[in-house]
Design an enzyme around this catalytic site. Structure first.
Site, short mmCIF file in Angstrom:
data_model
loop_
_atom_site.label_atom_id
_atom_site.label_comp_id
_atom_site.label_asym_id
_atom_site.label_seq_id
_atom_site.Cartn_x
_atom_site.Cartn_y
_atom_site.Cartn_z
N LEU A 138 0.86 -1.16 0.03
CA LEU A 138 -0.11 -0.05 -0.07
C LEU A 138 0.93 1.23 0.13
CD1 LEU A 138 0.23 1.03 3.44
CD2 LEU A 138 -1.60 -0.88 3.63
N LYS A 189 8.63 -8.35 -1.95
CA LYS A 189 8.47 -6.92 -1.30
C LYS A 189 9.52 -5.69 -1.80
CE LYS A 189 7.01 -3.29 0.96
NZ LYS A 189 5.98 -2.56 0.83
N PHE A 234 5.22 5.96 -12.50
CA PHE A 234 6.68 6.04 -11.76
C PHE A 234 7.66 6.43 -12.81
CE2 PHE A 234 6.42 4.76 -7.21
CZ PHE A 234 5.08 4.78 -7.35
N HIS A 236 7.59 9.93 -13.46
CA HIS A 236 7.72 11.32 -13.21
C HIS A 236 9.07 11.95 -12.72
CE1 HIS A 236 3.62 11.95 -13.84
NE2 HIS A 236 3.39 10.67 -12.93
N CYS A 245 9.73 4.25 2.88
CA CYS A 245 9.89 2.79 2.36
C CYS A 245 10.91 2.91 1.18
CB CYS A 245 8.80 2.57 1.66
SG CYS A 245 7.20 2.44 2.71
N LYS A 248 14.54 3.32 2.49
CA LYS A 248 15.11 2.12 3.46
C LYS A 248 15.13 0.94 2.76
CE LYS A 248 11.56 0.88 6.28
NZ LYS A 248 11.39 -0.36 6.32
C1 UGA Z 1 5.81 2.81 -1.52
C2 UGA Z 1 5.09 1.94 -2.76
O1 UGA Z 1 4.57 2.55 -3.53
C3 UGA Z 1 4.24 0.94 -2.05
O2 UGA Z 1 3.73 0.04 -2.88
C4 UGA Z 1 4.61 0.18 -0.87
O3 UGA Z 1 3.81 -0.45 -0.18
C5 UGA Z 1 5.54 1.39 -0.02
O4 UGA Z 1 6.11 2.26 -0.45
C6 UGA Z 1 5.89 0.48 1.28
O5 UGA Z 1 7.01 -0.07 0.98
O6 UGA Z 1 5.30 0.93 2.58
P1 UGA Z 1 5.03 5.24 -0.46
O7 UGA Z 1 6.23 5.36 0.20
O8 UGA Z 1 3.74 5.65 -0.05
O9 UGA Z 1 4.52 3.60 -1.35
O10 UGA Z 1 4.98 6.19 -1.72
P2 UGA Z 1 5.05 6.24 -3.35
O11 UGA Z 1 3.87 6.95 -3.84
O12 UGA Z 1 5.42 5.07 -4.00
O13 UGA Z 1 6.33 7.50 -3.68
C7 UGA Z 1 7.51 7.02 -3.13
C8 UGA Z 1 8.66 8.33 -3.55
O14 UGA Z 1 8.82 8.37 -4.87
C9 UGA Z 1 7.98 9.82 -3.25
O15 UGA Z 1 8.90 10.35 -2.78
C10 UGA Z 1 7.62 10.32 -4.67
O16 UGA Z 1 7.26 11.68 -4.58
C11 UGA Z 1 8.62 9.54 -5.54
N1 UGA Z 1 8.09 9.54 -6.78
C12 UGA Z 1 6.87 8.60 -7.05
C13 UGA Z 1 8.95 10.23 -8.04
O17 UGA Z 1 9.60 10.94 -7.83
N2 UGA Z 1 8.32 9.88 -9.24
C14 UGA Z 1 7.34 8.94 -9.62
O18 UGA Z 1 7.14 8.84 -10.85
C15 UGA Z 1 6.70 8.41 -8.45
#
Ligand code: UGA
Length: 417
Positions: A138, A189, A234, A236, A245, A248
Site C-alpha cells: 500500500l 516486497k 513512476f 515522473h 519505504c 530504506k
Molecule cells: C511505496 C510503494 O509505492 C508502495 O507500494 C509500498 O507498499 C510502500 O512504498 C511501502 O513499502 O510501504 P509510498 O512510500 O507511500 O509507497 O510512496 P510512493 O507513492 O511510492 O512514492 C515514493 C516516492 O517516490 C515519493 O517521494 C514520490 O514523490 C517519488 N516518486 C514517485 C517520484 O519521484 N516519481 C514518480 O514517478 C513516482
C-alpha cells in the site's frame, strides 16, 4: 474470522479495513497513549478514509483497540505482525520489534492461530521465526483503497493449513492471489520497491540528460510510457524518491545482496542517482541566486497527499539552503506540524502559499500538491522581488509561466541549465 493486528502504524491501521469484509479485528500496541487516542476516535496518521473506517468499525463492534496482547489473541484465527523495521546504521533492517512481538505472540497464542508477518523483513526471517509472509504494497495517502483493492496478494508459506486459512481470509478480494515460498514472498516486497525506485532514478537520469541536450522529459516520459511493456507510472522526474519505504528498502535490499556476496551494482547506482538528484536541484538554485537571498518553499511532505516528512527531499533541501546562508519561508498544506519537529527555526513557517512568496528572490516548488497550481500566479509575480521559480516536481510546467513574466526552471525540461 477473528484477526489480531500487532502494531498500529500505517500497515497495522490499514488492516482495520478487514472490517469492511465482515471480519473482527483487535489492534494491539504497546504504546498506551496511542491506544487511548484510537479509543477516543483520534487517528494518529493522516490517511483518507481511515477515520470513517475506524468509526464504522467501532460502532459495529467489529473493531477494538487494546494494549493487552493475551486478551487480543483469544480465539484469533490469524495474527498479523505489523511493527516497524527501521534501518540500522549499516542499512539492514532492525528486527528487534518484529522479534519481540513474535516472541510474545508465540507465548500467548492458541495453537490454531496462524501468525503472519506483514512488516518488511529480510529474506529468511519468516522461515526462521515460524511465520507466514504476507507483504503489503500500500501507498501512503491511498492506503485503505490499496488495501481493499490490491493489484495482487502475496502469501509466502509452505504450510498447507496456513495457506488454506489465508486464502479463505482473502476470498472476497478480487485480485490474483499468489502463494509461494516465504523467501520468494519476502523478496517480492523488496523487488517491487526496488524496481519502482529504479524506474524513478532512470527517468531522473533521462531528465538530467534532457537538460544537457535540450530535450523535454515530459515528452520522453509520455512517449516511452505508452509502450505497454514500460507503462506510464513512476516516470515522473523530480527530486528523487523519499518517504519511509523506498530509501530504506533499497538500501536494505542492497545490504541483503551484499550479505550473500552478490554485488547488486544496478541498485547501488539507483541509490546514488537518487541522492544526486536532490544535490543537482540545489546546484541549479545556487547558480542563479546568492546566499542572503530570501527563498519561498512550497511543499515539505515527501509527496503530495500525505503529512509525512520522513526522508523528504524538501526537508533536506530546506536544511541545505539554510546552512548555505539563505533565508527561507516555507509552506505546506498538511505537513507543517511534522516539519516543525525537524526544522527547528519557527520563523521560517508561514501560513499560506501566497504569504511565502512575499518579497522573495525565488520560489522553490518541492512537493507536487495540486492546489499549488490554483494559486493566482499574477499575484505571485507582483509579490515576489524576483519572479523566478525553481520547480523540483515539474508541477507548473504546463502553465506557461515564462509568458506570464516568470523565469521558470523545471527538471529536465530542456532548458540547458
Ligand atoms: C511505496 C510503494 O509505492 C508502495 O507500494 C509500498 O507498499 C510502500 O512504498 C511501502 O513499502 O510501504 P509510498 O512510500 O507511500 O509507497 O510512496 P510512493 O507513492 O511510492 O512514492 C515514493 C516516492 O517516490 C515519493 O517521494 C514520490 O514523490 C517519488 N516518486 C514517485 C517520484 O519521484 N516519481 C514518480 O514517478 C513516482
Amino acid at each position: 474470522m477473528k484477526i489480531t493486528v500487532v502494531g498500529t502504524g500505517y500497515v497495522g491501521l490499514a488492516c482495520t479495513a478487514f472490517v469492511r469484509k465482515g471480519h473482527e479485528i483487535v489492534c494491539v500496541d504497546i504504546d498506551a497513549n496511542k491506544i487511548a487516542m484510537l479509543e477516543r476516535g483520534e487517528i494518529p496518521i493522516l490517511e483518507p478514509g481511515l477515520s470513517d473506517l475506524i468509526a464504522d468499525g467501532r460502532s459495529s463492534g467489529l473493531l477494538s483497540f487494546t494494549t493487552n496482547l493475551a486478551e487480543a489473541l483469544k480465539g484469533a484465527d490469524v495474527c498479523f505482525i505489523c511493527v516497524g523495521t527501521p534501518p540500522l546504521p549499516d542499512g539492514s533492517a532492525d528486527l528487534r520489534f518484529v522479534e519481540t512481538a513474535m516472541g510474545s505472540v508465540k507465548a500467548l497464542k492458541e495453537s490454531t492461530t496462524i501468525v503472519v508477518i506483514k512488516s518488511t523483513v529480510p529474506v529468511g526471517t519468516c522461515a526462521r521465526l515460524g511465520a507466514v509472509s504476507n507483504p503489503e504494497f500500500l501507498r501512503e495517502g491511498r492506503a485503505i483503497e490499496d488495501f481493499l483493492h490490491p493489484d495482487r496478494i502475496v502469501i509466502g508459506t509452505d504450510d498447507e493449513s496456513a495457506k488454506k486459512k489465508l486464502l479463505e481470509l482473502y476470498a472476497s478480494f478480487d485480485c490474483p492471489k499468489l502463494v509461494m515460498s516465504p523467501a520468494s514472498s519476502e523478496l517480492t516486497k523488496y523487488a517491487a520497491n526496488g524496481f519502482l525506485a529504479t524506474k524513478i532514478s532512470f527517468i531522473n537520469e533521462i531528465a538530467n540528460l534532457c537538460d544537457c541536450v535540450g530535450a523535454n522529459v515530459l515528452d520522453v516520459a509520455q512517449a516511452i510510457g505508452l509502450d505497454s511493456r514500460i507503462g506510464p507510472h513512476f516516470l515522473h522526474a523530480g527530486l528523487g524518491y523519499g518517504g519511509s519505504c523506498f530509501p530504506k528498502d533499497t538500501v536494505a535490499l542492497h545490504q541483503i545482496a551484499g550479505s550473500h556476496d552478490h554485488d547488486f551494482r544496478l541498485l547501488e547506482a539507483v541509490i546514488s542517482a537518487n541522492k544526486q538528484q536532490r544535490a543537482r536541484f540545489v546546484q541549479k538554485v545556487f547558480k542563479r541566486t546568492s546566499p542572503g537571498d530570501v527563498l519561498a518553499v512550497w511543499g515539505l511532505a515527501f509527496k503530495a497527499g500525505t503529512d509525512d516528512v520522513r526522508e523528504s527531499a524538501a526537508i533536506e533541501i530546506v536544511h541545505r539552503l539554510m546552512q548555505s546562508g539563505y533565508k527561507v519561508r516555507v509552506f505546506d498544506p498538511m505537513a507543517m506540524e511534522g516539519a516543525k519537529k525537524i526544522v527547528h527555526d519557527r520563523d521560517v513557517f508561514v501560513s499560506s502559499a501566497l504569504m511565502a512568496v512575499n518579497g522573495v528572490d525565488a520560489l522553490l516548488v518541492l512537493t507536487e500538491w495540486p492546489e499549488f497550481r490554483d494559486v493566482d500566479f499574477d499575484e505571485v509575480r507582483r509579490s515576489m522581488k524576483q519572479p523566478r521559480i525553481f520547480d523540483g516536481r515539474n508541477l507548473l510546467a504546463d502553465l506557461a509561466l515564462e509568458k506570464r513574466g516568470f523565469e521558470y526552471v523545471g527538471v529536465g525540461l530542456g532548458q540547458r541549465v
